[in-house]
Design an enzyme around this catalytic site. Structure first.
Site, mmCIF file in Angstrom:
data_model
loop_
_atom_site.group_PDB
_atom_site.id
_atom_site.type_symbol
_atom_site.label_atom_id
_atom_site.label_comp_id
_atom_site.label_asym_id
_atom_site.label_seq_id
_atom_site.Cartn_x
_atom_site.Cartn_y
_atom_site.Cartn_z
ATOM 1 N N HIS A 114 -27.177 -27.299 18.364
ATOM 2 C CA HIS A 114 -26.311 -26.261 18.943
ATOM 3 C C HIS A 114 -26.370 -24.964 18.148
ATOM 4 C CE1 HIS A 114 -23.615 -29.276 21.361
ATOM 5 N NE2 HIS A 114 -24.849 -29.202 21.809
ATOM 6 N N GLY A 191 -18.195 -38.877 14.917
ATOM 7 C CA GLY A 191 -17.274 -37.750 15.064
ATOM 8 C C GLY A 191 -17.557 -36.873 16.253
#
Ligand code: APR
Length: 246
Positions: A114, A191
């Site tokens: 990202h 996570g």
């Protein structure tokens, strides 16, 4: 907690999300105090938002940039770097996080799918992204190389925004690692709420190639049922023992 079974030919692909940096004080997105609770991503994390209000977008990313510069990698980041050192080419880490903490912990077999908060690129020319720790909370920066050619173009954060595609090279690297690993694959997501594609679909690819999958998360995530195993806990507390590098 049963540690990850790492027999001699296991290939480990780890995907991390914001929860892996929460223990370093970096806000997540969809938790109670997450960034998308106080910002609309449509206003700060899309090409349209940048066209509409580049100053607001740079204020949002400048605040996050300043935050990660003060943060330190946590025990979970270091555990992943240790496992990479042990497994070498049989290890790959893809992160949705843009905070740069995996790199600072020593991870090298790393795909920042990202982008990275500490890099900036031109919104127009093809100059490569460059390291940038400046904050732009007054007015957005312009590209000096475009200016030298008599053009005007804004610089932008080197982040994959909503509505933008991931780097095809990253996707090819992930696909070939998983296909080559086949039944030897151990896919571990850490996570992440499993809300954003294509990262959220990696667990399905792991199953398709015959691998096994684990989710290490503070709470069951949206796609938790897609995983073979679920390890509930904070990544900084769980990962060192789970990865066998405590
Ligand atoms: N340890 C492990 N998991 C944790 C911890 C922790 N200390 N703290 C929070 N979590 C979990 C939360 O329960 C949640 O399931 O981490 C997950 C974080 O989910 P999100 O906030 O949705 O973050 P993420 O999954 O990384 O978001 C994916 O969405 O907005 C986009 O581009 C952005 O990369 C981001 C993507």
């Amino acid at each position: 907690m049963t540690p990850l079974d790492l027999d001699d030919d296991a290939c480990v692909l780890v995907l991390t999300g914001a929860g892996a940096s929460a223990d370093s004080g970096i806000p997540t997105f969809r938790d109670a105090k997450g960034l998308w609770r106080t910002h609309r991503f449509e206003d700060v994390a899309s090409p349209d938002a940048f066209r509409r209000d580049p100053t607001l977008v740079w204020q949002f990313y400048s605040e996050r940039r300043a935050g990660v510069l003060k943060a330190q990698p946590n025990a979970g980041h270091h555990a992943l770097a240790k496992l990479e050192a042990r497994l070498g080419a049989r290890f790959l880490l893809a992160t949705q996080n843009v905070d740069g903490l995996h790199g600072r912990a020593g991870s090298e077999r790393l795909l920042e799918i990202h982008g990275n908060l500490l890099k900036t690129r031109c919104s127009s020319c093809r100059r490569p992204p460059f390291e940038d720790t400046d904050v732009y909370d007054e007015s957005p920066p312009f590209c000096g190389e475009c200016q030298a050619r008599g053009k005007t173009a804004l610089l932008r954060p080197h982040i994959v925004w909503f509505g933008e595609s991931l780097d095809p090279e990253h996707l090819r690297t992930l696909e070939s690692f998983m296909v080559d690993a086949g039944r030897r694959l151990r896919f571990v997501a850490v996570g992440t709420s499993g809300n954003v594609w294509p990262a959220a679909g990696l667990v399905d690819v792991a199953r398709r190639v015959g691998g096994r999958s684990w989710l290490v998360n503070a709470e069951p995530a949206a796609n938790a049922s897609a995983f073979d195993h679920f390890v509930c806990g904070k990544s900084a507390e769980v990962l060192p023992a789970f990865l066998g590098v405590a």
